[in-house]
Every structure is written in C-alpha cells, then in structure tokens.
Design a protein around this motif. Structure first.
Motif, short mmCIF file in Angstrom:
data_model
loop_
_atom_site.label_atom_id
_atom_site.label_comp_id
_atom_site.label_asym_id
_atom_site.label_seq_id
_atom_site.Cartn_x
_atom_site.Cartn_y
_atom_site.Cartn_z
N ALA A 1 0.84 -1.20 0.00
CA ALA A 1 0.00 0.00 0.00
C ALA A 1 0.87 1.26 0.00
O ALA A 1 0.60 2.22 -0.73
CB ALA A 1 -0.93 -0.01 1.19
N LEU A 2 1.93 1.26 0.82
CA LEU A 2 2.83 2.40 0.84
C LEU A 2 3.55 2.57 -0.50
O LEU A 2 3.78 3.69 -0.96
CB LEU A 2 3.85 2.26 1.97
N SER A 3 3.88 1.46 -1.13
CA SER A 3 4.53 1.52 -2.44
C SER A 3 3.58 2.12 -3.48
O SER A 3 4.00 2.93 -4.31
CB SER A 3 4.95 0.11 -2.85
N VAL A 4 2.31 1.74 -3.44
CA VAL A 4 1.32 2.29 -4.37
C VAL A 4 1.15 3.79 -4.15
O VAL A 4 1.11 4.58 -5.10
CB VAL A 4 -0.03 1.54 -4.23
N VAL A 5 1.05 4.19 -2.89
CA VAL A 5 0.90 5.62 -2.57
C VAL A 5 2.11 6.40 -3.06
O VAL A 5 1.98 7.48 -3.65
CB VAL A 5 0.67 5.82 -1.06
N SER A 6 3.28 5.86 -2.83
CA SER A 6 4.52 6.52 -3.27
C SER A 6 4.57 6.63 -4.79
O SER A 6 4.94 7.68 -5.33
CB SER A 6 5.73 5.75 -2.76
N ALA A 7 4.18 5.58 -5.49
CA ALA A 7 4.19 5.60 -6.95
C ALA A 7 3.18 6.61 -7.48
O ALA A 7 3.46 7.34 -8.44
CB ALA A 7 3.89 4.21 -7.50
N GLN A 8 2.00 6.69 -6.88
CA GLN A 8 1.00 7.66 -7.31
C GLN A 8 1.48 9.09 -7.07
O GLN A 8 1.29 9.98 -7.91
CB GLN A 8 -0.32 7.43 -6.59
#
Length: 90
Positions: A17-24
């Motif tokens: 989830a943190l990776s997705v937020v960072s990528a967005q």
C-alpha cells in the motif's frame, strides 16, 4: 503459525500500500512537471512567433530608409551629387 502468517501478510500488505501511494505521488509530481514544461514550451512558441514578426517588421526597406533619412540625415543619390572618378586623371 497462523498468527505469524497473518502478521507477515499484514506487513506485506502495508508495504504494498505504501509503495502504491509513493508511486502515485511520484506520478502526480511528474505530471505536474510535464504540464509546466508544456506550458513553458507554448509560451516560448508564442514569443518566437512574436520575435519573427518583429524581425520582419524591423527589416522592411521602407522603415530602414525612413530611419536613415530621419536619424542619419541620409538622402538618395542623385545625378547632380554623383562624382565619377577615372583612372589616370590628373
């Protein structure tokens, strides 16, 4: 065993989830930067067109002739003011 597996899956889920937020966030930042660059490019195109128009206006013969007469006091050549030089003349 089940508790550890749940804990491991929870940690993995949070990391994803943190990776997705960072990528967005990074994608949005890059998009904003792209929009700014495109806006600057459009403004440069407008400036370039204006400079080309100014150059064509400033380079017209009529304007140059008018400036030469007004600012430099130049006049067109006439037959009465023309002097001819000949080779070997005393």
């Amino acid at each position: 065993m089940t508790g550890r597996l749940c804990l491991l899956l929870t940690i993995l889920l949070v990391a994803c989830a943190l990776s997705v937020v960072s990528a967005q966030y990074k994608a949005r930042s890059l998009f904003i930067e792209l929009e700014r660059a495109q806006s600057a490019a459009r403004q440069l195109d407008v400036d370039w067109a204006q400079l080309q128009l100014d150059q064509s206006t400033l380079g017209k013969n009529a304007r140059i002739e008018e400036l030469a007469r007004r600012d430099l006091g130049m006049v067109p050549v006439s037959a009465a003011r023309t002097q001819y030089l000949t080779v070997g003349a005393p």
